[in-house]
Design a protein around this motif. Structure first.
Motif, PDB file in Angstrom:
ATOM      1  N   LYS A   1       1.763  -1.360  15.002  1.00 54.80           N
ATOM      2  CA  LYS A   1       2.239  -0.356  14.047  1.00 54.80           C
ATOM      3  C   LYS A   1       2.835   0.870  14.729  1.00 54.80           C
ATOM      4  O   LYS A   1       3.346   1.762  14.062  1.00 54.80           O
ATOM      5  CB  LYS A   1       1.089   0.083  13.137  1.00 54.80           C
TER       6      LYS A   1
ATOM      7  N   THR B   1      -0.509   4.244   4.764  1.00 50.70           N
ATOM      8  CA  THR B   1      -0.978   3.456   5.901  1.00 50.70           C
ATOM      9  C   THR B   1      -2.302   4.027   6.391  1.00 50.70           C
ATOM     10  O   THR B   1      -2.690   5.139   6.013  1.00 50.70           O
ATOM     11  CB  THR B   1       0.032   3.525   7.046  1.00 50.70           C
TER      12      THR B   1
ATOM     13  N   GLN C   1      -2.764   5.308   9.199  1.00 46.25           N
ATOM     14  CA  GLN C   1      -2.436   6.567   9.873  1.00 46.25           C
ATOM     15  C   GLN C   1      -2.277   7.694   8.863  1.00 46.25           C
ATOM     16  O   GLN C   1      -2.747   8.816   9.089  1.00 46.25           O
ATOM     17  CB  GLN C   1      -1.152   6.424  10.687  1.00 46.25           C
ATOM     18  N   ASP C   2      -1.630   7.410   7.725  1.00 47.40           N
ATOM     19  CA  ASP C   2      -1.554   8.420   6.666  1.00 47.40           C
ATOM     20  C   ASP C   2      -2.949   8.844   6.235  1.00 47.40           C
ATOM     21  O   ASP C   2      -3.196  10.026   5.981  1.00 47.40           O
ATOM     22  CB  ASP C   2      -0.802   7.858   5.448  1.00 47.40           C
TER      23      ASP C   2
ATOM     24  N   SER D   1       0.837  -1.196   0.000  1.00 47.66           N
ATOM     25  CA  SER D   1       0.000   0.000   0.000  1.00 47.66           C
ATOM     26  C   SER D   1       0.873   1.247   0.000  1.00 47.66           C
ATOM     27  O   SER D   1       1.914   1.293   0.661  1.00 47.66           O
ATOM     28  CB  SER D   1      -0.917   0.017   1.230  1.00 47.66           C
TER      29      SER D   1
ATOM     30  N   ARG E   1      -5.525   8.237  16.131  1.00 48.67           N
ATOM     31  CA  ARG E   1      -5.156   7.000  15.459  1.00 48.67           C
ATOM     32  C   ARG E   1      -6.439   6.301  14.998  1.00 48.67           C
ATOM     33  O   ARG E   1      -7.330   6.053  15.805  1.00 48.67           O
ATOM     34  CB  ARG E   1      -4.353   6.081  16.389  1.00 48.67           C
TER      35      ARG E   1
ATOM     36  N   ASP F   1      -2.743  -5.605   3.705  1.00 55.11           N
ATOM     37  CA  ASP F   1      -1.946  -4.869   4.690  1.00 55.11           C
ATOM     38  C   ASP F   1      -2.631  -3.588   5.163  1.00 55.11           C
ATOM     39  O   ASP F   1      -2.086  -2.856   5.995  1.00 55.11           O
ATOM     40  CB  ASP F   1      -0.527  -4.564   4.164  1.00 55.11           C
ATOM     41  N   PHE F   2      -3.840  -3.316   4.647  1.00 56.51           N
ATOM     42  CA  PHE F   2      -4.554  -2.104   5.056  1.00 56.51           C
ATOM     43  C   PHE F   2      -5.759  -2.413   5.943  1.00 56.51           C
ATOM     44  O   PHE F   2      -6.081  -1.644   6.845  1.00 56.51           O
ATOM     45  CB  PHE F   2      -5.018  -1.342   3.815  1.00 56.51           C
TER      46      PHE F   2
ATOM     47  N   ARG G   1      -5.870  -2.182   9.717  1.00 55.73           N
ATOM     48  CA  ARG G   1      -4.737  -2.921  10.287  1.00 55.73           C
ATOM     49  C   ARG G   1      -3.787  -1.940  10.965  1.00 55.73           C
ATOM     50  O   ARG G   1      -2.914  -1.344  10.327  1.00 55.73           O
ATOM     51  CB  ARG G   1      -4.020  -3.726   9.203  1.00 55.73           C
ATOM     52  N   VAL G   2      -3.952  -1.786  12.265  1.00 62.29           N
ATOM     53  CA  VAL G   2      -3.160  -0.812  13.019  1.00 62.29           C
ATOM     54  C   VAL G   2      -2.435  -1.438  14.207  1.00 62.29           C
ATOM     55  O   VAL G   2      -1.668  -0.756  14.892  1.00 62.29           O
ATOM     56  CB  VAL G   2      -4.049   0.353  13.512  1.00 62.29           C
TER      57      VAL G   2
END
Length: 282
Positions: free
Chosen positions: A140, A29, A31-32, A26, A273, A97-98, A136-137
């Motif tokens: 991280k 993330t 968070q981004d 990705s 978050r 992955d996200f 998915r945090v």
């Protein structure tokens, strides 16, 4: 988890980017993603037309309709051309992955009634009526996952609706003027309690009540099933980084004047978050 393309449409609606699926890594993330959503609203509140974000480039801050309208279609067409690619970047997302389907939860038909829930010793108003897609945090962040838990050291839950802080920012520019607009009453939310002094609510807004966020949420018509959905971000908020508003159902992460773009991103990242994307069919 709902249809992947539907979820990507929801991400596109909130961010103003065109989210596309990829088998590679990705580009951003979760968070981004919340950084982009929050900072776009803040920069718009400050009167800017564009936002520069690392790995994404230039994002337009121009609204694609009123608060409750659908976003621009994700595909080009003769009657609905896309904005310039430099202003509506295409962002590659790998669902593996996200998203974190293990923690999805469908609250669509849930009614809590008088049941009480706590996160960080504060009441958690669950998003009843919404379908949560988990992000998915876990593992991280350098300080571990306690912020995401249910104990006393967990962060409280907050919800971010599209244009929430933008709307309140507009209200603040009109503060002191006569108005018959009912939303003007919400100006009280931006009055911060700070050692007995009231200061202007400059920053990123969120709320512990999903019903408040729903008033400001983004709507979009899905190309997957033709239905219209609302979308809201479910976050955790650092209790040490939020400001107390006069209205208890609105929180603010204050952004001081004179800080750099990097510092603004850091302020958001230290305070908010994300962990869920909420969808609700209209």
């Amino acid at each position: 988890m709902p249809d992947t393309q539907l979820v990507l449409e929801a991400l596109s609606a909130l961010s103003g980017c065109t989210m596309e699926q990829t088998d590679g890594a990705s580009v951003i993330t979760p968070q981004d993603f919340v950084n982009v959503v929050a900072l776009k609203e803040f920069y718009r509140q400050e009167g800017f037309k564009e936002l520069e974000y690392p790995s994404l480039g230039t994002l337009s801050l121009q609204e694609d309709g009123d608060l409750y309208s659908s976003p621009m279609p994700l595909a080009e067409g003769p009657h609905n051309p896309e904005p310039s690619g430099s202003l509506r970047p295409t962002v590659k997302i790998n669902p593996q992955d996200f998203f974190h389907p293990q923690y999805d939860y469908d609250f669509t038909h849930v009614k809590d009634g008088d049941r009480k829930f706590l996160r960080g010793n504060e009441q958690y108003l669950r998003p009843c009526g919404w379908n949560r897609v988990a992000l998915r945090v876990m593992q991280k962040y350098d300080d571990g996952d306690a912020w995401l838990g249910t104990g006393s050291n967990a962060w409280p839950v907050s919800y971010h609706g599209h244009n929430m802080d933008g709307s309140l920012g507009i209200i603040w520019t009109r503060k002191g003027s006569a108005t018959d607009d009912p939303e003007f009453l919400d100006a009280a939310a931006a009055a911060l309690v700070d050692k007995g002094q009231t200061k202007r609510g400059r920053g990123v807004y969120s709320t512990p009540d999903v019903k408040i966020a729903e008033k400001y949420c983004k709507k979009f018509k899905s190309k997957v099933d033709g239905k219209t959905y609302q979308v809201v971000l479910q976050n955790r908020i650092n209790p040490e980084k939020r400001e107390q508003c006069q209205r208890e159902d609105v929180w603010l992460v204050f952004v001081p004047e004179g800080v750099s773009d990097v510092q603004k991103r850091a302020i958001v990242q230290e305070a908010i978050r994300p962990y869920g994307l909420l969808l609700k069919q209209v």
